[in-house]
Motif scaffolding. Structure first.
Motif, PDB file in Angstrom:
ATOM      1  N   PHE A   1       0.795  -1.219   0.000  1.00 37.57           N
ATOM      2  CA  PHE A   1       0.000   0.000   0.000  1.00 37.57           C
ATOM      3  C   PHE A   1       0.833   1.277   0.000  1.00 37.57           C
ATOM      4  CE2 PHE A   1      -2.278  -3.357   2.302  1.00 37.57           C
ATOM      5  CZ  PHE A   1      -3.396  -3.493   1.480  1.00 37.57           C
ATOM      6  N   ASP A   2       2.081   1.231   0.466  1.00 34.13           N
ATOM      7  CA  ASP A   2       2.884   2.443   0.473  1.00 34.13           C
ATOM      8  C   ASP A   2       4.362   2.077   0.412  1.00 34.13           C
ATOM      9  OD1 ASP A   2       3.290   1.351   2.934  1.00 34.13           O
ATOM     10  OD2 ASP A   2       2.782   3.143   4.079  1.00 34.13           O
ATOM     11  N   SER A   3       5.192   3.098   0.237  1.00 38.01           N
ATOM     12  CA  SER A   3       6.638   2.896   0.188  1.00 38.01           C
ATOM     13  C   SER A   3       7.330   4.141   0.718  1.00 38.01           C
ATOM     14  CB  SER A   3       7.105   2.600  -1.239  1.00 38.01           C
ATOM     15  OG  SER A   3       6.842   3.698  -2.092  1.00 38.01           O
ATOM     16  N   THR A   4       8.508   3.918   1.326  1.00 32.81           N
ATOM     17  CA  THR A   4       9.309   5.007   1.867  1.00 32.81           C
ATOM     18  C   THR A   4      10.722   4.888   1.312  1.00 32.81           C
ATOM     19  OG1 THR A   4       8.017   4.984   3.923  1.00 32.81           O
ATOM     20  CG2 THR A   4      10.155   6.122   3.964  1.00 32.81           C
ATOM     21  N   PHE A   5      11.203   5.957   0.704  1.00 31.31           N
ATOM     22  CA  PHE A   5      12.540   5.932   0.116  1.00 31.31           C
ATOM     23  C   PHE A   5      13.587   5.958   1.220  1.00 31.31           C
ATOM     24  CE2 PHE A   5      16.303   7.778  -1.840  1.00 31.31           C
ATOM     25  CZ  PHE A   5      16.398   7.027  -3.008  1.00 31.31           C
ATOM     26  N   ILE A   6      14.514   4.974   1.198  1.00 33.04           N
ATOM     27  CA  ILE A   6      15.555   4.883   2.237  1.00 33.04           C
ATOM     28  C   ILE A   6      16.950   4.767   1.628  1.00 33.04           C
ATOM     29  CG2 ILE A   6      14.024   3.885   3.967  1.00 33.04           C
ATOM     30  CD1 ILE A   6      15.167   1.155   3.263  1.00 33.04           C
ATOM     31  N   GLY A   7      17.091   4.964   0.336  1.00 31.04           N
ATOM     32  CA  GLY A   7      18.406   4.909  -0.297  1.00 31.04           C
ATOM     33  C   GLY A   7      18.958   3.486  -0.342  1.00 31.04           C
ATOM     34  N   PHE A   8      20.248   3.365  -0.020  1.00 29.28           N
ATOM     35  CA  PHE A   8      20.927   2.069  -0.134  1.00 29.28           C
ATOM     36  C   PHE A   8      20.919   1.287   1.181  1.00 29.28           C
ATOM     37  CE2 PHE A   8      22.703   4.546  -3.601  1.00 29.28           C
ATOM     38  CZ  PHE A   8      22.670   3.634  -4.655  1.00 29.28           C
ATOM     39  N   GLU A   9      20.010   1.618   2.069  1.00 33.31           N
ATOM     40  CA  GLU A   9      19.952   0.933   3.362  1.00 33.31           C
ATOM     41  C   GLU A   9      19.648  -0.546   3.203  1.00 33.31           C
ATOM     42  OE1 GLU A   9      17.265   1.112   7.421  1.00 33.31           O
ATOM     43  OE2 GLU A   9      17.579   2.948   6.259  1.00 33.31           O
ATOM     44  N   ASN A  10      18.760  -0.885   2.263  1.00 36.63           N
ATOM     45  CA  ASN A  10      18.445  -2.300   2.040  1.00 36.63           C
ATOM     46  C   ASN A  10      19.675  -3.081   1.607  1.00 36.63           C
ATOM     47  OD1 ASN A  10      15.666  -2.327   2.662  1.00 36.63           O
ATOM     48  ND2 ASN A  10      15.144  -1.509   0.646  1.00 36.63           N
ATOM     49  N   TYR A  11      20.485  -2.480   0.749  1.00 35.40           N
ATOM     50  CA  TYR A  11      21.685  -3.163   0.265  1.00 35.40           C
ATOM     51  C   TYR A  11      22.693  -3.381   1.394  1.00 35.40           C
ATOM     52  CZ  TYR A  11      20.020  -2.415  -4.493  1.00 35.40           C
ATOM     53  OH  TYR A  11      19.275  -2.423  -5.644  1.00 35.40           O
ATOM     54  N   SER A  12      22.868  -2.363   2.231  1.00 36.66           N
ATOM     55  CA  SER A  12      23.808  -2.521   3.336  1.00 36.66           C
ATOM     56  C   SER A  12      23.330  -3.574   4.319  1.00 36.66           C
ATOM     57  CB  SER A  12      24.012  -1.174   4.045  1.00 36.66           C
ATOM     58  OG  SER A  12      22.783  -0.705   4.599  1.00 36.66           O
TER      59      SER A  12
ATOM     60  N   TYR B   1      11.244 -12.468   1.742  1.00 38.07           N
ATOM     61  CA  TYR B   1       9.861 -12.192   1.340  1.00 38.07           C
ATOM     62  C   TYR B   1       8.883 -12.784   2.344  1.00 38.07           C
ATOM     63  CZ  TYR B   1      10.395 -10.148  -3.326  1.00 38.07           C
ATOM     64  OH  TYR B   1      10.659  -9.308  -4.365  1.00 38.07           O
ATOM     65  N   GLN B   2       9.129 -14.014   2.765  1.00 37.23           N
ATOM     66  CA  GLN B   2       8.238 -14.651   3.732  1.00 37.23           C
ATOM     67  C   GLN B   2       8.165 -13.878   5.042  1.00 37.23           C
ATOM     68  OE1 GLN B   2       9.769 -18.749   3.913  1.00 37.23           O
ATOM     69  NE2 GLN B   2       7.848 -19.428   3.035  1.00 37.23           N
ATOM     70  N   ALA B   3       9.296 -13.296   5.432  1.00 35.77           N
ATOM     71  CA  ALA B   3       9.344 -12.551   6.687  1.00 35.77           C
ATOM     72  C   ALA B   3       8.740 -11.150   6.565  1.00 35.77           C
ATOM     73  CB  ALA B   3      10.784 -12.439   7.175  1.00 35.77           C
ATOM     74  N   GLY B   4       8.363 -10.750   5.351  1.00 38.64           N
ATOM     75  CA  GLY B   4       7.740  -9.447   5.155  1.00 38.64           C
ATOM     76  C   GLY B   4       8.702  -8.317   4.859  1.00 38.64           C
ATOM     77  N   PHE B   5       9.999  -8.640   4.655  1.00 31.55           N
ATOM     78  CA  PHE B   5      10.982  -7.610   4.317  1.00 31.55           C
ATOM     79  C   PHE B   5      11.049  -7.465   2.795  1.00 31.55           C
ATOM     80  CE2 PHE B   5      12.621  -9.518   8.342  1.00 31.55           C
ATOM     81  CZ  PHE B   5      12.334  -8.437   9.161  1.00 31.55           C
ATOM     82  N   TYR B   6      10.038  -6.805   2.242  1.00 36.16           N
ATOM     83  CA  TYR B   6       9.907  -6.756   0.790  1.00 36.16           C
ATOM     84  C   TYR B   6      11.007  -5.921   0.136  1.00 36.16           C
ATOM     85  CZ  TYR B   6       5.284  -8.483   2.050  1.00 36.16           C
ATOM     86  OH  TYR B   6       4.258  -9.222   2.576  1.00 36.16           O
ATOM     87  N   GLY B   7      11.333  -4.783   0.725  1.00 35.48           N
ATOM     88  CA  GLY B   7      12.394  -3.971   0.158  1.00 35.48           C
ATOM     89  C   GLY B   7      13.739  -4.668   0.228  1.00 35.48           C
ATOM     90  N   LEU B   8      14.002  -5.360   1.339  1.00 35.74           N
ATOM     91  CA  LEU B   8      15.253  -6.091   1.501  1.00 35.74           C
ATOM     92  C   LEU B   8      15.363  -7.221   0.487  1.00 35.74           C
ATOM     93  CD1 LEU B   8      17.735  -6.153   3.384  1.00 35.74           C
ATOM     94  CD2 LEU B   8      16.513  -7.840   4.775  1.00 35.74           C
TER      95      LEU B   8
END
Length: 292
Positions: free
Chosen positions: A48-59, A255-262
């Motif tokens: 339903f929404d998204s928040t821009f966090i830069g390269f945090e997912n990659y780190s 994905y199963q854990a709900g960390f879609y951006g990660l």
């Protein structure tokens, strides 16, 4: 002059319009999803929404200990499966293109696993590899041989799944090699027989001329190994522990854990990894092909 040039311009640009349907399909099903994946990998998002966090997912993804194990297992799995498919499929192709009886039947038997669902193969071999009452260990016990825990032993699980992958995919590799061998003129084999027989034909005729088929098998198998998921997930779920986790199973767990951006960042990492490995291989193979 304008009236004379107009038909020439139309004649020059007319064939290019036939690229448009393919370009639309390519854009809708590849370019746009790829661009969206790169964008959402830089966000923390839900349906339903998204928040821009830069390269945090990659780190975060690159600091995950599962990723380190998954990357190593992915490379091991890809190397084992692609290497064994070449080493096994090439002799089989040589055998099944020679003058032996029932070679059509044997080719069908080897190719049959390709037609079976990967999930069905995984379930079947999970049952066959049961440590206590599986058919494989029962046969080993009858012969007085050790009965290992194929899928429960951390040091064996990944290699056990890789062997099943080789068994399932060997048929495709054999067909590619067979096509390469059958395209060789018979005069080459006749000359090789005069020089020394079957080994000379294999060493100096089949191996050099089938090099393109070898490159194709290596590339397809290696890409398949890097992207493998369904067989590993069906047989081990990445276990025991992280022993048979590959990059795709790590992404699926996120994905199963709900960390879609990660997990989206993990998909981008996988895309980059495949590109970095496959592109130089393709260039090297093409260069070798031009030198032949």
């Amino acid at each position: 002059m304008i009236q004379q040039r107009q038909p020439r311009i139309l004649l020059h640009t007319y064939p290019r319009w036939f690229y448009l349907p393919a370009a639309l399909v390519y854009s809708v099903f590849f370019l746009i999803p790829t661009a969206l994946a790169f964008y959402f990998s830089l966000t923390r998002w839900t349906l339903f929404d998204s928040t821009f966090i830069g390269f945090e997912n990659y780190s975060d993804f690159l600091r995950d200990p599962q990723l380190v194990a998954g990357l190593l297992n992915t490379m091991i799995y890809a190397v084992i499966t692609s290497g064994l498919k070449v080493l096994i499929a090439l002799p089989l192709a040589v055998l099944f293109t020679s003058a032996i009886r029932l070679k059509g039947l044997f080719r069908s038997i080897v190719f049959f696993p390709v037609l079976v669902s990967t999930v069905a193969v995984g379930i079947t071999f999970s049952t066959l590899m049961q440590p206590s009452n599986g058919l494989i260990n029962t046969a080993l016990g009858a012969l007085g041989l050790p009965q290992p825990d194929w899928l429960g032993n951390p040091s064996l699980a990944l290699y056990s799944v890789a062997l099943v992958d080789v068994w399932k995919g060997i048929g495709i590799a054999m067909v590619i090699f067979s096509a390469g061998i059958l395209s060789i003129p018979l005069e080459y084999f006749d000359a090789a027989k005069l020089e020394g027989g079957a080994w000379v034909a294999f060493r100096h005729v089949i191996l050099p001329i089938s090099r393109n088929a070898t490159f194709t098998v290596i590339l397809l198998s290696f890409i398949g190994g890097l992207r493998s998921f369904d067989l590993i997930w069906t047989m081990t779920h990445g276990g025991p522990g992280f022993a048979s986790d590959v990059l795709t199973s790590v992404i699926f767990k996120q994905y199963q854990a709900g960390f879609y951006g990660l997990s989206t960042a993990g998909n981008v990492v996988l895309f980059i990894l495949v590109t970095i490995i496959v592109y130089p291989l393709t260039r090297a193979f093409n260069r070798l092909e031009l030198e032949l």
